[in-house]
Scaffold this motif. Structure first.
Motif, PDB file in Angstrom:
ATOM      1  N   THR A 173      -4.756   3.441   3.425  1.00 25.00           N
ATOM      2  CA  THR A 173      -3.785   4.141   2.686  1.00 25.00           C
ATOM      3  C   THR A 173      -4.129   4.840   1.459  1.00 25.00           C
ATOM      4  O   THR A 173      -5.254   4.567   0.979  1.00 25.00           O
ATOM      5  N   PRO A 174      -3.411   5.927   0.923  1.00 29.74           N
ATOM      6  CA  PRO A 174      -3.610   6.456  -0.577  1.00 29.74           C
ATOM      7  C   PRO A 174      -3.926   5.017  -1.510  1.00 29.74           C
ATOM      8  O   PRO A 174      -3.232   4.234  -1.273  1.00 29.74           O
ATOM      9  N   GLU A 175      -4.585   5.392  -2.525  1.00 32.92           N
ATOM     10  CA  GLU A 175      -4.809   4.749  -3.828  1.00 32.92           C
ATOM     11  C   GLU A 175      -3.339   4.476  -4.478  1.00 32.92           C
ATOM     12  O   GLU A 175      -2.571   5.396  -4.433  1.00 32.92           O
ATOM     13  N   ILE A 176      -2.880   3.276  -4.767  1.00 36.12           N
ATOM     14  CA  ILE A 176      -1.820   3.124  -5.327  1.00 36.12           C
ATOM     15  C   ILE A 176      -1.872   3.431  -6.753  1.00 36.12           C
ATOM     16  O   ILE A 176      -2.840   3.518  -7.143  1.00 36.12           O
ATOM     17  N   VAL A 177      -0.679   3.564  -7.455  1.00 35.95           N
ATOM     18  CA  VAL A 177      -0.682   4.302  -8.779  1.00 35.95           C
ATOM     19  C   VAL A 177      -1.435   3.317  -9.891  1.00 35.95           C
ATOM     20  O   VAL A 177      -1.399   2.049  -9.675  1.00 35.95           O
ATOM     21  N   ALA A 178      -2.063   3.681 -10.908  1.00 36.56           N
ATOM     22  CA  ALA A 178      -2.971   2.786 -11.894  1.00 36.56           C
ATOM     23  C   ALA A 178      -2.279   1.761 -12.277  1.00 36.56           C
ATOM     24  O   ALA A 178      -2.580   0.521 -12.374  1.00 36.56           O
ATOM     25  N   ALA A 179      -0.851   2.078 -12.804  1.00 39.40           N
ATOM     26  CA  ALA A 179      -0.041   0.995 -13.364  1.00 39.40           C
ATOM     27  C   ALA A 179       0.182  -0.360 -12.505  1.00 39.40           C
ATOM     28  O   ALA A 179       0.512  -1.390 -12.859  1.00 39.40           O
TER      29      ALA A 179
ATOM     30  N   GLY B 294      -6.842  -1.892  -4.240  1.00 39.17           N
ATOM     31  CA  GLY B 294      -6.074  -0.803  -4.850  1.00 39.17           C
ATOM     32  C   GLY B 294      -5.330   0.199  -3.601  1.00 39.17           C
ATOM     33  O   GLY B 294      -4.792   1.241  -3.949  1.00 39.17           O
ATOM     34  N   TYR B 295      -5.633  -0.322  -2.518  1.00 41.94           N
ATOM     35  CA  TYR B 295      -4.963   0.264  -1.206  1.00 41.94           C
ATOM     36  C   TYR B 295      -4.971  -0.584  -0.185  1.00 41.94           C
ATOM     37  O   TYR B 295      -5.704  -1.608  -0.390  1.00 41.94           O
ATOM     38  N   PHE B 296      -4.498  -0.433   0.740  1.00 40.89           N
ATOM     39  CA  PHE B 296      -4.565  -1.331   2.064  1.00 40.89           C
ATOM     40  C   PHE B 296      -5.071  -0.421   3.111  1.00 40.89           C
ATOM     41  O   PHE B 296      -4.963   0.619   3.307  1.00 40.89           O
ATOM     42  N   GLU B 297      -6.200  -1.348   3.642  1.00 40.07           N
ATOM     43  CA  GLU B 297      -6.818  -0.657   4.882  1.00 40.07           C
ATOM     44  C   GLU B 297      -6.672  -1.986   5.937  1.00 40.07           C
ATOM     45  O   GLU B 297      -6.664  -2.870   5.840  1.00 40.07           O
ATOM     46  N   LEU B 298      -6.623  -1.285   7.267  1.00 41.08           N
ATOM     47  CA  LEU B 298      -6.569  -1.979   8.351  1.00 41.08           C
ATOM     48  C   LEU B 298      -7.592  -3.394   8.405  1.00 41.08           C
ATOM     49  O   LEU B 298      -8.897  -3.192   8.088  1.00 41.08           O
TER      50      LEU B 298
ATOM     51  N   GLY C  85       0.944  -1.210   0.031  1.00 41.24           N
ATOM     52  CA  GLY C  85       0.025   0.091   0.175  1.00 41.24           C
ATOM     53  C   GLY C  85       0.732   1.331  -0.191  1.00 41.24           C
ATOM     54  O   GLY C  85       0.556   2.102  -0.715  1.00 41.24           O
ATOM     55  N   VAL C  86       1.653   1.321   0.857  1.00 42.16           N
ATOM     56  CA  VAL C  86       2.645   2.316   0.729  1.00 42.16           C
ATOM     57  C   VAL C  86       3.567   2.572  -0.248  1.00 42.16           C
ATOM     58  O   VAL C  86       3.720   3.658  -0.789  1.00 42.16           O
ATOM     59  N   VAL C  87       4.299   1.609  -0.678  1.00 41.59           N
ATOM     60  CA  VAL C  87       5.346   1.804  -1.889  1.00 41.59           C
ATOM     61  C   VAL C  87       4.454   1.880  -3.172  1.00 41.59           C
ATOM     62  O   VAL C  87       4.638   2.611  -3.669  1.00 41.59           O
ATOM     63  N   GLY C  88       3.541   1.214  -3.163  1.00 43.05           N
ATOM     64  CA  GLY C  88       2.497   1.385  -4.444  1.00 43.05           C
ATOM     65  C   GLY C  88       2.051   2.668  -4.776  1.00 43.05           C
ATOM     66  O   GLY C  88       1.596   3.295  -5.701  1.00 43.05           O
ATOM     67  N   ALA C  89       1.469   3.623  -3.534  1.00 43.80           N
ATOM     68  CA  ALA C  89       1.113   4.739  -3.712  1.00 43.80           C
ATOM     69  C   ALA C  89       2.259   5.785  -3.883  1.00 43.80           C
ATOM     70  O   ALA C  89       2.056   6.895  -4.314  1.00 43.80           O
TER      71      ALA C  89
END
Lengths: 347, 304
Positions: free
Chosen positions: A170-176, A265-269, A94-98
């Motif tokens: 976490t924020p949305e990861i990038v589309a790719a 497309g993101y991480f949540e608890l 989630g963190v890296v993807g965003a």
């Protein structure tokens, strides 16, 4: 079929029958007609394209976790820590993807994130690996402790800035970085959350099985079978045991690709929670064979999705009781059948 | 408020160490007999539910206590049967029992009380009424709770029983070297069965204490305590009295977090991981020491 294969087949068949009978009894206890509810369970899972897609979706993280637990089991290690390893890897994705640059091409993003998931899961297994290999502390205990640490650290780190303000996601990861859903291939799966991570999972299951037969990974299995003989053969036993644990964590971490990259497309608890423990059940049922693991993951995926389908008649929590019963029946019947085979061989 | 922090801390520590400690004593007993028991978590959960259900049904705390202990013993009986008779791996059996307990209690919670989260409230033991909400009152309430003294009593009793009775000798023999014990006419299977069942009943009392201290059952309320108890067993070198003390230490760390949290600040949240990180560190530092040796026959069957 080998005698061992026959024992396993008997055991799995007995497990399936027992699960079915038990389910019918529970339905009966709730004052419903078993046949109708079973039909409904089937209709909600394998009876429609959407249902099949959902089963595959539920089975994907289970398969990753199952392969991970099975990998450790080959070295006679119980990795109860898949749960925490998956959680940490999910947060990492989630963190890296965003934070990836927006224009990043997919061929770069996907391998990179797969590596991130594996590293995060593997790193989280290191303390348990070290304690088992160098200090002889039972891995069941240390992996459970690491699960608890992951739990707390996850909510702490989300609360202290990794999450969007006021949320636990976490924020949305990038589309790719997102993995496509399977409905891009066939529109019949439309609406289901099944995604291409199932392909990764199946490939990983077969690659691991192949590696244990054909490559030096075999040593990971040998140290579990007979540490004294392997030590005599100059194989560094402690190091191999540690490696098996870390590798298991890395594979478990991959389960996060199914949920973070393929689904939300993101991480949540709480995303993906329970897959690690489900993976234990998968490994018990499909132990030692890639096909077995895939089928076991689909079986438990069916139970999970089916539980939702019949929730109006019997609470879906019943399904984890069934899982527990299935594990026990398979284990007991396998022991019985193996002893009977042995007795035959002696006679 | 300031003057009440210490009693509040002591009260929280004691209250949290009772379920933990009872689970650890039960686990130590089972494992000293050579049967690994990772089902502690499930036993705590199942017996906590049984305690509430028993108290709701019978209207008395004793009824709840008996139900909880019997549920614990039943779990132990199943675990022992699967491991000693069915000859399956004790870890597999424990995992399955944990699953069954987690799903089963949720299912029964819905069936009995039509809720997915918690049961109706129960009072638990109230031999002496202590009204008031200050830390001092809280401490007094814990001190007049019979379960606190059951915990202390069992810690002493089990430790002494293991050390100084024939039964204790048999348990230790069955756990250290089951085959030799069997050859020396110790009824290994029976001794192990007894130790697992009694140990699980004691763990069940921990579940009772857990439910009564919260005055209700909550889904998943064991929250990893069974595994922390297991950690205490290992850190203590499989000695029940030391395991109980280790549990008090874990509880103190957790209580410190709670008490500080009430007073605000960012630090307290980090306290929540201290018991786990602390245990890992203790294991890293001392696991090779002589006093940390597991029973040599742990997980070994005597007749194959």
């Amino acid at each position: 079929m080998t005698a061992h294969g026959r024992d396993r087949a008997t055991a799995v068949a007995a497990g399936l029958v027992a699960t079915y009978v038990l389910f019918c009894l529970v339905v009966f206890a709730y004052g419903e007609a078993p046949r109708g509810v079973v039909a409904e369970l089937f209709a909600g899972t394998w009876g429609s394209a959407y249902g099949v897609g959902q089963v595959i979706f539920k089975a994907t993280p289970l398969l990753f976790a199952g392969v991970a637990v099975d990998l450790a089991l080959r070295a006679k290690l119980f990795n109860i820590g898949a749960e925490g390893q998956i959680a940490v890897a999910s947060l990492a994705l989630g963190v890296v993807g965003a934070r990836l640059p927006v224009g990043i091409p997919r061929v770069v993003a996907w391998p990179l994130l797969v590596a991130v998931a594996m590293i995060a899961g593997g790193v989280w297994a290191i303390p348990s690996a070290y304690l088992k290999a160098r200090r002889g502390v039972h891995e069941v205990l240390t992996t459970v402790l690491m699960n608890r640490v992951a739990d707390t650290l996850l909510s702490l780190s989300l609360a202290s800035g990794l999450a969007l303000a006021g949320t636990t996601r976490t924020p949305e990861i990038v589309a790719a970085a997102k993995l496509p859903r399977l409905d891009v291939a066939t529109s019949r799966l439309a609406g289901s959350s099944a995604n291409v991570s199932i392909v990764i999972a199946v490939v990983v299951a077969f690659v691991v099985a192949w590696a244990f037969r054909r490559t030096r990974a075999r040593e990971l299995w040998l140290v579990g079978e007979n540490p004294i003989a392997t030590a005599a053969a100059k194989i560094p036993v402690a190091r191999r045991i540690g490696q098996a644990m870390v590798l298991s964590g890395a594979v478990a971490g991959l389960a996060s690709t199914a949920t973070v990259l393929g689904y939300k497309g993101y991480f949540e608890l709480g995303l993906g929670a329970g897959a690690g423990f489900g993976g234990l059940a998968v490994a018990m049922l499909g132990r030692g064979s890639a096909w077995g693991l895939v089928l076991a993951a689909l079986f438990f995926g069916t139970l999970e999705q089916g539980g939702l389908a019949v929730n109006a008649h019997v609470p879906r929590e019943v399904m984890s009781v069934l899982e527990g019963a299935a594990i026990v029946v398979v284990a007991v019947v396998e022991r019985w059948s193996a002893r009977a085979t042995q007795a035959e061989a002696v006679a | 408020m300031n003057g009440q922090v210490v009693p509040a801390f002591l009260a929280a520590t004691l209250e949290m160490s009772v379920p933990l400690g009872l689970a650890a004593i039960g686990g130590a007993l089972s494992e000293r007999a050579g049967v690994p028991n990772i089902a502690l978590e499930g036993i705590l959960l199942g017996s906590a539910f049984a305690a509430v259900a028993g108290m709701v049904a019978s209207g008395s705390a004793i009824g709840g206590l008996v139900c909880g202990a019997l549920t614990g013993a039943t779990f132990g009986l199943v675990h022992a049967a699967l491991v000693l008779r069915g000859r399956i791996d004790a870890i597999v059996s424990g995992l399955a029992l944990n699953l069954v307990a987690a799903g089963g209690t949720r299912t029964l919670l819905r069936a009995f009380y039509h809720s997915s989260a918690n049961s109706p409230n129960v009072r638990g033991f109230s031999l002496v009424e202590v009204a008031g909400s200050s830390g001092g009152h809280g401490l007094l309430r814990v001190l007049v709770d019979p379960l606190t003294w059951v915990f202390v009593g069992l810690a002493v009793l089990v430790a002494r029983g293991l050390r100084a009775t024939r039964w204790g000798l048999w348990v230790r023999a069955a756990g250290n070297d089951p085959r030799s014990a069997y050859a020396a006419a110790v009824p290994v299977a029976g001794v192990r069965l007894g130790a697992v069942v009694v140990g699980s009943a004691i763990t069940g009392l921990g579940g009772v204490a857990l439910a009564f201290s919260q005055h209700q059952f909550q889904a998943g309320m064991s929250g990893g305590r069974g595994f922390i108890a297991l950690a205490a067993v290992i850190v203590s070198g499989w000695r029940p009295e030391r395991a109980a003390l280790a549990c008090v230490a874990f509880a103190a760390l957790e209580a410190a977090g709670f008490v500080l949290q009430d007073r605000g600040g960012a630090l307290p949240a980090a306290f929540a991981v201290l018991p786990y990180v602390g245990t890992l560190l203790v294991l890293v530092l001392f696991a090779r020491g002589r006093s940390f040796q597991a029973p040599r026959g742990l997980g070994v069957l005597h007749d194959e």
